[in-house]
Design a protein around this motif. Structure first.
Motif, PDB file in Angstrom:
ATOM      1  N   ALA A 191      -9.633   4.495  -3.435  1.00 18.32           N
ATOM      2  CA  ALA A 191      -9.308   4.350  -2.285  1.00 18.32           C
ATOM      3  C   ALA A 191      -8.780   6.076  -1.180  1.00 18.32           C
ATOM      4  CB  ALA A 191      -7.581   4.135  -2.345  1.00 18.32           C
TER       5      ALA A 191
ATOM      6  N   ARG B 243      -4.965   4.000   0.479  1.00 15.72           N
ATOM      7  CA  ARG B 243      -5.604   4.231   1.154  1.00 15.72           C
ATOM      8  C   ARG B 243      -4.907   4.742   2.948  1.00 15.72           C
ATOM      9  NH1 ARG B 243     -10.906   3.273   1.031  1.00 15.72           N
ATOM     10  NH2 ARG B 243     -10.762   2.876   3.496  1.00 15.72           N
TER      11      ARG B 243
ATOM     12  N   ARG C 115      -5.884   8.210   2.889  1.00 11.30           N
ATOM     13  CA  ARG C 115      -7.061   8.281   4.273  1.00 11.30           C
ATOM     14  C   ARG C 115      -6.475   8.171   5.283  1.00 11.30           C
ATOM     15  NH1 ARG C 115     -12.513   8.954   2.863  1.00 11.30           N
ATOM     16  NH2 ARG C 115     -13.710   7.984   3.750  1.00 11.30           N
TER      17      ARG C 115
END
Length: 409
Positions: A102, A158, A161
């Motif tokens: 992820a 995620r 990121r």
């Protein structure tokens, strides 16, 4: 984004390799410690070590090749599912795999770990409880816990990121603003240097041409009067000497200005780059004889485009103050359309016949700014009416063809 960037995301340094290698070895050792100390291995010890190594050591690829890590761990999970009837300590690698994919895999490819994890969350518990009496509540709870071990680190990865990408975007935006500021200051410096050179050239021309002309005339007159009126020749020589001294003094003054180092220079200002939102203040600050009309809905555009349109309006209003006359009025129109932004400045003053006459840098600079953004600039006297008009049209989308040729209105 290329397939290579997806399979091997850039950015893993030598230090990252070392850290990921240490992590992989550490998880591997932790996964076999329980069976060394007290717990009886579900299969022979050598096979368990091999399966644990195949499940944990691919974590060394988590930043350089996260999808390859996912593939290797999935293959090792299939072998464990087939050979081991109970969960092993090597499953500690699952949350790390989910987070790593992820965090480091861009786009929809990152969701592959969720798909693999969803299947494993169902197949694993089914394999582990195959020999026990059915208990739907416990089975659902077991499946939910396994799926949570995948979804929770995936969501964290995620989010990490997104935060990293936002921070990188802010850095790029700051670099772009700094580059624009440097370019604008460089342009201002070049214009100032050109203006200074022109001023010095005018000064030297006035001093040298005027002084030499006087000296030549006095010398010729003194030579002609010397045989008959020596006193007139002496006066001519005095005039020549005085004129030469004055010229030398003026030239020394100019050279002194060029060599002088100011003791206290004006501090540099680091104001934000002007945008379209600053045009109303620009118009109101220019004169009460200038008005602004805004048409359409403002859309987000690159900062360079906003700066170009602001400078066009600024230069057009400056020319209005200089050339239109004290009784003239100016109308500034800022129009937004789906594919372009237009700045239109119209005045009803005296104007000038040729917008490039006089050797100024204002309109020339506007032409260069607008055409560099792929737009069109029209500047000149109004057709059939009194006054001057400047219109800049700049597309808000990239243009595939070269910028259109300049044309006069």
């Amino acid at each position: 984004m290329s397939v290579v960037d997806v399979l091997f995301p850039p950015g893993a340094s030598q230090r990252d390799w070392v850290a990921d290698g240490i992590l992989a070895v550490s998880v591997f050792l932790v996964s076999i410690v329980p069976y060394i100390i007290a717990v009886s291995p579900p299969i022979d010890y050598a096979s368990l070590v091999a399966l644990s190594a195949s499940f944990t050591l691919p974590l060394a690829l988590r930043r350089h090749a996260p999808l390859a890590m996912l593939a290797l761990c999935s293959l090792a999970g299939i072998f464990q599912l087939a050979l081991v009837p109970v969960p092993t300590a090597a499953l500690l690698a699952v949350p790390i795999v989910a987070y790593s994919v992820a965090r480091w895999v861009p786009g929809t490819w990152a969701r592959s770990v969720v798909v693999v994890g969803a299947f494993a969350s169902v197949l694993g518990p089914m394999r582990w409880v195959a020999g026990y009496a059915p208990n739907p509540s416990a089975d659902i709870l077991f499946w939910g816990a396994c799926l949570g071990a995948v979804l929770t680190p995936y969501a964290i990865g995620r989010r990490s990121r997104e935060v990293a990408e936002a921070r990188a975007q802010q850095v790029r935006a700051a670099e772009e603003r700094y580059t624009l500021l440097l370019a604008e200051r460089e342009q201002q410096t070049q214009l100032a240097e050109a203006s200074t050179r022109a001023m010095i050239a005018r000064e030297l021309h006035d001093i040298v041409a005027h002084s030499l002309s006087v000296m030549i005339v006095q010398a010729e007159g003194g030579r002609a009067a010397a045989p008959r009126k020596p006193e007139v020749a002496a006066e001519a020589l005095d005039t020549i000497a005085e004129t030469g001294r004055e010229a030398l003094h003026e030239m020394r003054r100019i050279v002194g200005v060029l060599r002088a180092q100011p003791g206290a220079s004006e501090p540099a200002t680091y104001a934000p780059t002007p945008t379209l939102a600053d045009i109303p203040e620009l118009v109101s600050r220019t004169s009460d004889r200038a008005t602004l009309t805004v048409r359409g809905q403002a859309v987000p555009v690159p900062q360079a485009l906003e700066l170009t349109l602001y400078r066009v309006a600024q230069e057009a209003l400056t020319n209005f103050l200089k050339h239109a006359g004290p009784d003239a009025h100016a109308q500034v129109t800022l129009a937004y359309t789906d594919d372009a932004i237009t700045v239109d400045v119209i005045d009803d003053g005296d104007g000038i016949e040729d917008p490039t006459d006089g050797g100024g840098n204002g309109l020339r600079g506007m032409y260069e700014r607008v055409t560099s953004m792929g737009g069109t600039l029209m500047a000149g006297p109004r057709a059939g009416e009194q006054g001057f008009r400047v219109t800049a049209i700049i597309p808000t989308r990239p243009v595939p063809s070269p910028p259109p040729a300049l044309r006069r209105s």
